[in-house]
Design a protein around this motif. Structure first.
Motif, PDB file in Angstrom:
ATOM      1  N   ALA A  47      12.442 -15.395 -30.067  1.00 40.22           N
ATOM      2  CA  ALA A  47      12.143 -14.803 -28.760  1.00 40.22           C
ATOM      3  C   ALA A  47      12.184 -13.286 -28.846  1.00 40.22           C
ATOM      4  O   ALA A  47      11.282 -12.598 -28.345  1.00 40.22           O
ATOM      5  CB  ALA A  47      13.121 -15.321 -27.707  1.00 40.22           C
ATOM      6  N   GLU A  48      13.204 -12.743 -29.493  1.00 39.42           N
ATOM      7  CA  GLU A  48      13.321 -11.290 -29.618  1.00 39.42           C
ATOM      8  C   GLU A  48      12.160 -10.704 -30.424  1.00 39.42           C
ATOM      9  O   GLU A  48      11.650  -9.626 -30.093  1.00 39.42           O
ATOM     10  CB  GLU A  48      14.647 -10.912 -30.261  1.00 39.42           C
ATOM     11  N   MET A  49      11.735 -11.401 -31.450  1.00 34.97           N
ATOM     12  CA  MET A  49      10.609 -10.914 -32.251  1.00 34.97           C
ATOM     13  C   MET A  49       9.315 -10.913 -31.435  1.00 34.97           C
ATOM     14  O   MET A  49       8.523  -9.977 -31.521  1.00 34.97           O
ATOM     15  CB  MET A  49      10.458 -11.739 -33.528  1.00 34.97           C
ATOM     16  N   CYS A  50       9.103 -11.954 -30.626  1.00 32.06           N
ATOM     17  CA  CYS A  50       7.904 -12.005 -29.779  1.00 32.06           C
ATOM     18  C   CYS A  50       7.964 -10.936 -28.692  1.00 32.06           C
ATOM     19  O   CYS A  50       6.957 -10.280 -28.406  1.00 32.06           O
ATOM     20  CB  CYS A  50       7.753 -13.391 -29.154  1.00 32.06           C
ATOM     21  N   ASP A  90       6.188 -33.069 -31.687  1.00 31.01           N
ATOM     22  CA  ASP A  90       6.802 -32.909 -30.371  1.00 31.01           C
ATOM     23  C   ASP A  90       6.966 -31.438 -30.011  1.00 31.01           C
ATOM     24  O   ASP A  90       7.504 -30.653 -30.794  1.00 31.01           O
ATOM     25  CB  ASP A  90       8.190 -33.570 -30.342  1.00 31.01           C
ATOM     26  N   THR A  91       6.527 -31.056 -28.814  1.00 31.87           N
ATOM     27  CA  THR A  91       6.750 -29.703 -28.322  1.00 31.87           C
ATOM     28  C   THR A  91       8.162 -29.642 -27.758  1.00 31.87           C
ATOM     29  O   THR A  91       8.517 -30.396 -26.860  1.00 31.87           O
ATOM     30  CB  THR A  91       5.733 -29.316 -27.235  1.00 31.87           C
ATOM     31  N   VAL A  92       8.973 -28.758 -28.323  1.00 33.14           N
ATOM     32  CA  VAL A  92      10.375 -28.603 -27.929  1.00 33.14           C
ATOM     33  C   VAL A  92      10.503 -27.513 -26.873  1.00 33.14           C
ATOM     34  O   VAL A  92      11.316 -27.601 -25.956  1.00 33.14           O
ATOM     35  CB  VAL A  92      11.237 -28.238 -29.163  1.00 33.14           C
ATOM     36  N   PHE A  93       9.693 -26.482 -27.004  1.00 32.33           N
ATOM     37  CA  PHE A  93       9.815 -25.312 -26.146  1.00 32.33           C
ATOM     38  C   PHE A  93       8.456 -24.642 -26.032  1.00 32.33           C
ATOM     39  O   PHE A  93       7.743 -24.497 -27.017  1.00 32.33           O
ATOM     40  CB  PHE A  93      10.827 -24.338 -26.782  1.00 32.33           C
ATOM     41  N   HIS A  94       8.085 -24.252 -24.808  1.00 30.43           N
ATOM     42  CA  HIS A  94       6.835 -23.523 -24.587  1.00 30.43           C
ATOM     43  C   HIS A  94       7.085 -22.572 -23.427  1.00 30.43           C
ATOM     44  O   HIS A  94       7.362 -23.010 -22.316  1.00 30.43           O
ATOM     45  CB  HIS A  94       5.711 -24.495 -24.259  1.00 30.43           C
ATOM     46  N   SER A  95       7.010 -21.281 -23.709  1.00 31.91           N
ATOM     47  CA  SER A  95       7.264 -20.296 -22.659  1.00 31.91           C
ATOM     48  C   SER A  95       6.365 -19.090 -22.838  1.00 31.91           C
ATOM     49  O   SER A  95       6.015 -18.719 -23.956  1.00 31.91           O
ATOM     50  CB  SER A  95       8.727 -19.854 -22.688  1.00 31.91           C
ATOM     51  N   ASP A  96       6.020 -18.477 -21.728  1.00 29.65           N
ATOM     52  CA  ASP A  96       5.280 -17.224 -21.750  1.00 29.65           C
ATOM     53  C   ASP A  96       6.240 -16.109 -22.159  1.00 29.65           C
ATOM     54  O   ASP A  96       7.356 -16.034 -21.658  1.00 29.65           O
ATOM     55  CB  ASP A  96       4.700 -16.964 -20.355  1.00 29.65           C
ATOM     56  N   VAL A  97       5.816 -15.252 -23.064  1.00 29.36           N
ATOM     57  CA  VAL A  97       6.679 -14.178 -23.565  1.00 29.36           C
ATOM     58  C   VAL A  97       7.058 -13.214 -22.438  1.00 29.36           C
ATOM     59  O   VAL A  97       8.163 -12.686 -22.426  1.00 29.36           O
ATOM     60  CB  VAL A  97       6.019 -13.448 -24.754  1.00 29.36           C
ATOM     61  N   ASP A  98       6.179 -13.023 -21.456  1.00 29.68           N
ATOM     62  CA  ASP A  98       6.535 -12.182 -20.307  1.00 29.68           C
ATOM     63  C   ASP A  98       7.710 -12.779 -19.539  1.00 29.68           C
ATOM     64  O   ASP A  98       8.592 -12.053 -19.075  1.00 29.68           O
ATOM     65  CB  ASP A  98       5.341 -11.986 -19.372  1.00 29.68           C
ATOM     66  N   ASP A  99       7.741 -14.101 -19.398  1.00 32.23           N
ATOM     67  CA  ASP A  99       8.880 -14.764 -18.742  1.00 32.23           C
ATOM     68  C   ASP A  99      10.152 -14.581 -19.566  1.00 32.23           C
ATOM     69  O   ASP A  99      11.234 -14.356 -19.008  1.00 32.23           O
ATOM     70  CB  ASP A  99       8.599 -16.256 -18.539  1.00 32.23           C
ATOM     71  N   LEU A 100      10.029 -14.692 -20.894  1.00 25.45           N
ATOM     72  CA  LEU A 100      11.185 -14.468 -21.759  1.00 25.45           C
ATOM     73  C   LEU A 100      11.692 -13.038 -21.627  1.00 25.45           C
ATOM     74  O   LEU A 100      12.900 -12.793 -21.560  1.00 25.45           O
ATOM     75  CB  LEU A 100      10.824 -14.746 -23.220  1.00 25.45           C
ATOM     76  N   THR A 101      10.768 -12.094 -21.572  1.00 24.10           N
ATOM     77  CA  THR A 101      11.134 -10.680 -21.424  1.00 24.10           C
ATOM     78  C   THR A 101      11.878 -10.460 -20.121  1.00 24.10           C
ATOM     79  O   THR A 101      12.914  -9.787 -20.082  1.00 24.10           O
ATOM     80  CB  THR A 101       9.878  -9.789 -21.482  1.00 24.10           C
ATOM     81  N   HIS A 102      11.368 -11.029 -19.040  1.00 26.00           N
ATOM     82  CA  HIS A 102      12.013 -10.902 -17.729  1.00 26.00           C
ATOM     83  C   HIS A 102      13.424 -11.490 -17.764  1.00 26.00           C
ATOM     84  O   HIS A 102      14.372 -10.883 -17.259  1.00 26.00           O
ATOM     85  CB  HIS A 102      11.162 -11.581 -16.655  1.00 26.00           C
TER      86      HIS A 102
END
Length: 124
Positions: A25-28, A99-111
């Protein structure tokens, strides 16, 4: 490491705080990019352990595709795993095989990441 600061290495992060999941997440967030990652085959533990186990000995390195072979050759003898690729989308997708374990928009992660920081200086 001989890679840190070289043209070959775009980004790197250890897994010491939050494990693989936080490092990715931090790298993205830092690279303003997405990634598709597959954790199948990177350990015998369950999904939680493979994503969240903290370790100073695990390092995630992002390498341009044109340098992939040179990177692999340079790391000969080390236990390395190709776990995914950077994308130009804004999605971080983590899969475990099919199997998809996690899928998130990087903008949401940043927020979420910025929201967890105490910007008040602990003054009430």
């Amino acid at each position: 490491s001989c890679l840190v600061g070289s043209e070959m290495c775009i980004r790197d992060s250890d897994c010491s705080e939050g494990g693989l999941a936080v490092a990715l997440a931090e790298m993205c967030i830092g690279g303003r990019c997405g990634a598709i990652i597959d954790i199948d085959g990177i350990g015998s533990g369950d999904v939680f352990s493979r994503l969240w186990s903290e370790s100073l000995g695990r390092i995630i390195v992002s390498v341009e595709a044109e340098h992939e072979l040179a990177f692999v050759e340079m790391m000969e003898g080390a236990d390395i795993h190709l776990i995914g690729m950077v994308t130009e989308t804004s999605d971080l997708i983590v899969e475990d095989g099919y199997d998809t374990v996690f899928h998130s928009d990087v903008d949401d992660l940043t927020h979420s990441w910025k929201g967890s920081l105490d910007m008040t200086g602990a003054v009430e």
